[in-house]
Scaffold this motif. Structure first.
Motif, PDB file in Angstrom:
ATOM      1  N   GLY A 338       0.811  -1.214   0.000  1.00  0.00           N
ATOM      2  CA  GLY A 338       0.000   0.000   0.000  1.00  0.00           C
ATOM      3  C   GLY A 338       0.842   1.260   0.000  1.00  0.00           C
ATOM      4  O   GLY A 338       0.577   2.204  -0.758  1.00  0.00           O
ATOM      5  N   TRP A 339       1.889   1.280   0.830  1.00  0.00           N
ATOM      6  CA  TRP A 339       2.736   2.467   0.886  1.00  0.00           C
ATOM      7  C   TRP A 339       3.527   2.650  -0.405  1.00  0.00           C
ATOM      8  O   TRP A 339       3.757   3.788  -0.845  1.00  0.00           O
ATOM      9  CB  TRP A 339       3.683   2.391   2.076  1.00  0.00           C
ATOM     10  CG  TRP A 339       3.036   2.850   3.352  1.00  0.00           C
ATOM     11  CD1 TRP A 339       2.621   2.076   4.390  1.00  0.00           C
ATOM     12  CD2 TRP A 339       2.698   4.195   3.695  1.00  0.00           C
ATOM     13  NE1 TRP A 339       2.042   2.853   5.372  1.00  0.00           N
ATOM     14  CE2 TRP A 339       2.084   4.169   4.969  1.00  0.00           C
ATOM     15  CE3 TRP A 339       2.856   5.430   3.063  1.00  0.00           C
ATOM     16  CZ2 TRP A 339       1.631   5.313   5.616  1.00  0.00           C
ATOM     17  CZ3 TRP A 339       2.414   6.577   3.703  1.00  0.00           C
ATOM     18  CH2 TRP A 339       1.813   6.520   4.953  1.00  0.00           C
ATOM     19  N   PRO A 386      11.633   0.721   7.034  1.00  0.00           N
ATOM     20  CA  PRO A 386      11.595   0.043   8.345  1.00  0.00           C
ATOM     21  C   PRO A 386      10.731  -1.211   8.338  1.00  0.00           C
ATOM     22  O   PRO A 386      11.064  -2.208   9.000  1.00  0.00           O
ATOM     23  CB  PRO A 386      11.018   1.114   9.272  1.00  0.00           C
ATOM     24  CG  PRO A 386      11.283   2.416   8.590  1.00  0.00           C
ATOM     25  CD  PRO A 386      11.189   2.121   7.137  1.00  0.00           C
ATOM     26  N   LYS A 387       9.636  -1.183   7.586  1.00  0.00           N
ATOM     27  CA  LYS A 387       8.773  -2.374   7.501  1.00  0.00           C
ATOM     28  C   LYS A 387       9.520  -3.521   6.819  1.00  0.00           C
ATOM     29  O   LYS A 387       9.417  -4.682   7.237  1.00  0.00           O
ATOM     30  CB  LYS A 387       7.494  -2.036   6.728  1.00  0.00           C
ATOM     31  CG  LYS A 387       6.610  -0.984   7.403  1.00  0.00           C
ATOM     32  CD  LYS A 387       5.401  -0.644   6.527  1.00  0.00           C
ATOM     33  CE  LYS A 387       4.594   0.505   7.110  1.00  0.00           C
ATOM     34  NZ  LYS A 387       3.971   0.158   8.400  1.00  0.00           N
ATOM     35  N   LEU A 388      10.264  -3.211   5.762  1.00  0.00           N
ATOM     36  CA  LEU A 388      11.041  -4.245   5.088  1.00  0.00           C
ATOM     37  C   LEU A 388      12.121  -4.819   6.005  1.00  0.00           C
ATOM     38  O   LEU A 388      12.354  -6.033   6.023  1.00  0.00           O
ATOM     39  CB  LEU A 388      11.698  -3.668   3.826  1.00  0.00           C
ATOM     40  CG  LEU A 388      10.789  -3.419   2.622  1.00  0.00           C
ATOM     41  CD1 LEU A 388      11.554  -2.679   1.530  1.00  0.00           C
ATOM     42  CD2 LEU A 388      10.238  -4.729   2.072  1.00  0.00           C
ATOM     43  N   ARG A 392      12.424  -8.737   7.038  1.00  0.00           N
ATOM     44  CA  ARG A 392      13.641  -9.500   6.760  1.00  0.00           C
ATOM     45  C   ARG A 392      14.261 -10.030   8.042  1.00  0.00           C
ATOM     46  O   ARG A 392      14.768 -11.157   8.091  1.00  0.00           O
ATOM     47  CB  ARG A 392      14.634  -8.621   6.017  1.00  0.00           C
ATOM     48  CG  ARG A 392      14.254  -8.390   4.542  1.00  0.00           C
ATOM     49  CD  ARG A 392      14.981  -7.219   3.937  1.00  0.00           C
ATOM     50  NE  ARG A 392      14.647  -7.063   2.524  1.00  0.00           N
ATOM     51  CZ  ARG A 392      14.759  -5.922   1.852  1.00  0.00           C
ATOM     52  NH1 ARG A 392      15.177  -4.828   2.455  1.00  0.00           N
ATOM     53  NH2 ARG A 392      14.424  -5.874   0.565  1.00  0.00           N
ATOM     54  N   ALA A 393      14.240  -9.208   9.101  1.00  0.00           N
ATOM     55  CA  ALA A 393      14.829  -9.635  10.374  1.00  0.00           C
ATOM     56  C   ALA A 393      14.060 -10.783  10.999  1.00  0.00           C
ATOM     57  O   ALA A 393      14.637 -11.654  11.651  1.00  0.00           O
ATOM     58  CB  ALA A 393      14.881  -8.468  11.341  1.00  0.00           C
ATOM     59  N   SER A 394      12.733 -10.797  10.796  1.00  0.00           N
ATOM     60  CA  SER A 394      11.916 -11.846  11.388  1.00  0.00           C
ATOM     61  C   SER A 394      11.958 -13.133  10.579  1.00  0.00           C
ATOM     62  O   SER A 394      11.414 -14.159  10.988  1.00  0.00           O
ATOM     63  CB  SER A 394      10.466 -11.379  11.519  1.00  0.00           C
ATOM     64  OG  SER A 394       9.894 -11.182  10.233  1.00  0.00           O
TER      65      SER A 394
END
Length: 402
Positions: A338-339, A386-388, A392-394
């Motif tokens: 969406g963003w 930040p969302k990406l 990726r970190a999770s």
């Protein structure tokens, strides 16, 4: 000084000021160079530089110089829109038509609906509706401006965030491609002139016939000749569309959309888009800034821009989140998509320029739409990156891989 000398002063300003702001201010994270160029165009316009230094503004941007700059800007934007049309990949959208259709439809429909409601608010107030506009044209035009996704800038931002070649990036390109077709289709409908409908029908018939012959000829040519013929085709289509009362930018898009990207080396096509953005599109941004107007009051224009920004972003996010629920996307994916899809910038500015040329909107509405486009684009990377990183970190590879 003669006109040539003043023109060159204007060109030096156009290329120097945004580059210095971008380089010294290190704005690339939230405002790529192309966005800084758009902002600089507004600052160099009559509402800012013209108010602060009216004599200097009148000297540099005199009518003869503006006419010369407009000629460069017209060709720049026609090339850019043609490349955008060439890069549309409708084959992949058709292959994944259910998912692409649902997502693209909701991503376009919700901001269009909310943007149209915002346009109804402006419709009842003086100073916003163009002199040649019917109420439905103004409402549809502003509503569609709120729904636009800027495909070329979207590509640039996804490249920066290393998403473009990922499955998620390719899906987003499919959604944006379908919306691009709808955007130009709605624009053509808004511009239909029933007093010149015969000309417009003739143009569309002639275009379809010539496009058939053009495609057959292009298949038989080597690539070097295809580039030359593509430029001739662009000029002919843009002329025909403008002559018929549509707009030369509609013709430029049609010229590109009937061409196959596979006819050209992809690296050269990417380089053409890059060089057009670097070499001549800044002139278009300046000419766009010269059309801004604050006569209804700076607070009113900023307020209208804030309203349009709110409905544009919220509508896009709402539409994509609904699509995510229907299609059962992984958590967090709808927000990223969406963003990214709410990126406006170039295509919305081109769209708004057409509405202004045809007197569907006023310069004040154009200014509000321009501010909205800049703000929405500047929000994209700070919201998405930040969302990406969290995804990726999770280790939720499905949210990226699609």
């Amino acid at each position: 000084m003669n006109t040539t000398e003043v023109f060159l002063i204007a060109m030096a300003i156009i290329f120097t000021v945004p580059w210095l702001i971008w380089r010294l201010g290190r704005t690339d994270y939230w405002a790529p160079l192309v966005v800084v160029q758009i902002i600089t165009g507004i600052l160099l316009g009559p509402g800012v530089l013209g108010k602060a230094f009216p004599e200097f503004h009148q000297f540099v941007f005199n009518p003869a110089v503006i006419q010369s700059l407009n000629g460069v800007a017209w060709w720049a934007v026609m090339l850019f829109v043609m490349v955008a049309g060439i890069e549309l990949d409708l084959g992949q959208a058709w292959k994944h038509r259910r998912e692409s259709g649902i997502t693209a439809g909701l991503a376009l429909g919700m901001p269009l609906l909310l943007g149209s409601l915002a346009a109804l608010v402006l419709l009842g107030r003086p100073g916003w509706v163009g002199s040649a506009a019917l109420p439905w044209q103004f409402v549809a035009g502003v509503g569609m401006a709120c729904a636009v996704t800027a495909l070329p800038i979207l590509i640039l931002l996804m490249e920066k965030m290393h998403v473009l070649r990922q499955p998620l990036g390719q899906r987003i390109l499919r959604y944006a491609s379908l919306d691009d077709i709808a955007i130009w289709g709605v624009l053509a409908l808004i511009l239909m002139d029933w007093q010149r409908v015969g000309k417009q029908v003739f143009f569309l018939f002639a275009f379809a016939l010539l496009a058939w012959g053009f495609r057959h000829l292009m298949h038989r040519l080597r690539e070097a000749d295809r580039w030359a013929l593509a430029l001739i085709w662009l000029a002919v289509c843009a002329f025909g569309a403008d002559w018929s009362g549509l707009h030369y930018m509609v013709g430029a898009f049609l010229a590109g959309v009937v061409m196959d990207a596979g006819w050209f080396d992809q690296d050269r096509l990417d380089q053409l888009r890059h060089h057009v953005l670097l070499v001549i599109m800044p002139v278009f941004f300046l000419s766009t800034g010269l059309r801004t107007n604050w006569d209804v009051g700076g607070a009113a224009v900023v307020g209208a821009a804030a309203l349009l920004l709110a409905v544009s972003v919220s509508g896009k996010l709402l539409g994509v989140h609904i699509a995510g629920r229907v299609l059962r996307w992984p958590p967090g994916e709808a927000s990223i998509i969406g963003w990214l899809l709410q990126t406006k910038a170039l295509i919305m500015i081109i769209f708004a320029n057409v509405l202004l040329d045809k007197h569907i909107i006023t310069s004040e509405t154009f200014t509000a739409l321009l501010l909205m486009a800049v703000a929405s684009t500047m929000m994209t990377v700070p919201m998405v990156e930040p969302k990406l990183r969290r995804v990726r970190a999770s280790g939720k590879a499905s949210a990226i891989a699609g």
